[in-house]
Design an enzyme around this catalytic site. Structure first.
Site, PDB file in Angstrom:
ATOM      1  N   LYS A 181      11.309  -1.755  -2.765  1.00  0.00           N
ATOM      2  CA  LYS A 181      10.770  -1.538  -1.410  1.00  0.00           C
ATOM      3  C   LYS A 181       9.982  -2.746  -0.883  1.00  0.00           C
ATOM      4  O   LYS A 181       9.960  -2.991   0.316  1.00  0.00           O
ATOM      5  CB  LYS A 181       9.879  -0.294  -1.372  1.00  0.00           C
ATOM      6  CG  LYS A 181      10.648   1.010  -1.503  1.00  0.00           C
ATOM      7  CD  LYS A 181       9.711   2.197  -1.322  1.00  0.00           C
ATOM      8  CE  LYS A 181      10.428   3.493  -1.624  1.00  0.00           C
ATOM      9  NZ  LYS A 181       9.603   4.675  -1.316  1.00  0.00           N
ATOM     10  N   ASP A 237       8.825   6.705   4.867  1.00  0.00           N
ATOM     11  CA  ASP A 237       7.950   7.490   3.981  1.00  0.00           C
ATOM     12  C   ASP A 237       6.729   7.980   4.766  1.00  0.00           C
ATOM     13  O   ASP A 237       6.197   9.062   4.496  1.00  0.00           O
ATOM     14  CB  ASP A 237       7.477   6.634   2.793  1.00  0.00           C
ATOM     15  CG  ASP A 237       8.599   6.383   1.783  1.00  0.00           C
ATOM     16  OD1 ASP A 237       9.490   7.255   1.650  1.00  0.00           O
ATOM     17  OD2 ASP A 237       8.587   5.317   1.139  1.00  0.00           O
TER      18      ASP A 237
END
Ligand code: NAP
Length: 267
Positions: free
Chosen positions: A65, A100
């Site tokens: 990420k 997220d």
């Protein structure tokens, strides 16, 4: 046919393929969702290759990420958080996003929990903790971040800004006294039946989101139920980050019940 996918390592047990493919089936989209496991050394080549092959969108998971941030044109939110979990190949530039944060925010809104002007506590300051702290602060909560390693909580709070303050885990009972919202973003509760929060610090005015989704009913959530709190399990956060990615890629409203059912069938 459109191809979407997930890049990470490992990804073989990912729940994203059934969740996204349930949405394609429900809406009659000609699309597939597949997983890719490149080495870190091959990551940049993998993303350029996906672009060249006409892949429509990629999710990104552990451990890539942060690495992806420098490989795409990251939006403001992903840049502030320092992590990309969704890549969109549909425009002129390959763009990076972070859903997220939407996963946390929409988990609360779906359960009718307001966040503006609330006192929130995030336990944990890793990837999920950063997403939780940014989501809550951006939604207008004051955020106390408690972490085993206080220096990491300090770094996250500094990145989030004035709405956030760092703490040690010992501060939790005092912080929770007046809190409205609690997010567990540690991995505690996953391997062992343990909670990162003392049960007697929980109370009925709290809404508690546990990022852990395996198991679904963690000790924290069972303790929170017993204290009369509103409880939200980690599958909701996983669901809504996928919902947000689906909507960003396709422009359609996601069929949330079908995606939720596909996810929970496998948990
Ligand atoms: P991470 O970056 O490795 O961070 C782990 C966090 O847990 C750190 O704050 C760490 O504290 C803390 N921690 C670990 N062991 C601990 C212990 N024994 N006592 C107290 N604190 C402890 O991991 P992550 O990616 O943030 O993931 C954390 C959890 O969230 C995992 O269970 C993961 O599956 C879950 N998650 C769920 C979703 C979802 O969509 N539902 C999304 C992402 C992650 P230190 O800083 O002191 O090491």
């Amino acid at each position: 046919m459109q191809v979407f996918g997930l890049v990470g390592n490992p990804v073989e047990h990912s729940l994203s393929p059934p969740m996204h493919e349930a949405a394609y089936a429900e809406l009659g989209l000609d699309a597939r969702y597949v997983t890719f496991e490149p080495s870190r050394a091959d990551l940049a080549t993998a993303i350029r290759g996906a672009e060249a092959l006409g892949v429509a969108g990629l999710n990104v998971t552990i451990p890539f990420k942060q690495d992806v941030l420098s490989l795409v044109d990251a939006d403001d939110l992903a840049t502030r958080i320092g992590a990309v979990n969704t890549i969109d190949f549909s425009g002129e530039a390959v763009t990076g996003h972070n859903t997220d944060v939407a996963g946390v925010r929409r988990s609360f809104s779906y359960h009718d929990v307001p966040l503006a002007g609330q006192d929130a506590v995030v336990v944990g300051a890793g990837g999920a903790g950063r997403a939780g702290a940014f989501a809550l602060a951006d939604a207008g909560s004051n955020v106390d971040i408690a972490n085993r390693t206080v220096e990491t909580a300090e770094a996250v709070a500094a990145d989030v800004g004035p709405a956030a303050s760092p703490h040690s885990l010992d501060d939790l009972p005092g912080l929770l006294d007046d809190a409205d919202v609690l997010v567990n973003a540690t991995s505690v509760g996953m391997e062992e039946d343990r909670s990162p929060v003392p049960a007697d610090a929980l109370h009925g005015e709290l809404a508690v989101l546990d990022a852990v989704y395996s198991p679904l009913r963690t000790k924290l959530l069972r303790d929170a139920d017993a204290a009369g709190a509103t409880t939200i399990d980690g599958a909701w956060m996983l669901l809504f980050q996928g919902v947000a990615a689906f909507e960003l890629w396709t422009g359609h409203d996601a069929p949330v019940p079908s995606m939720n059912e596909a996810l929970r069938d496998r948990l």
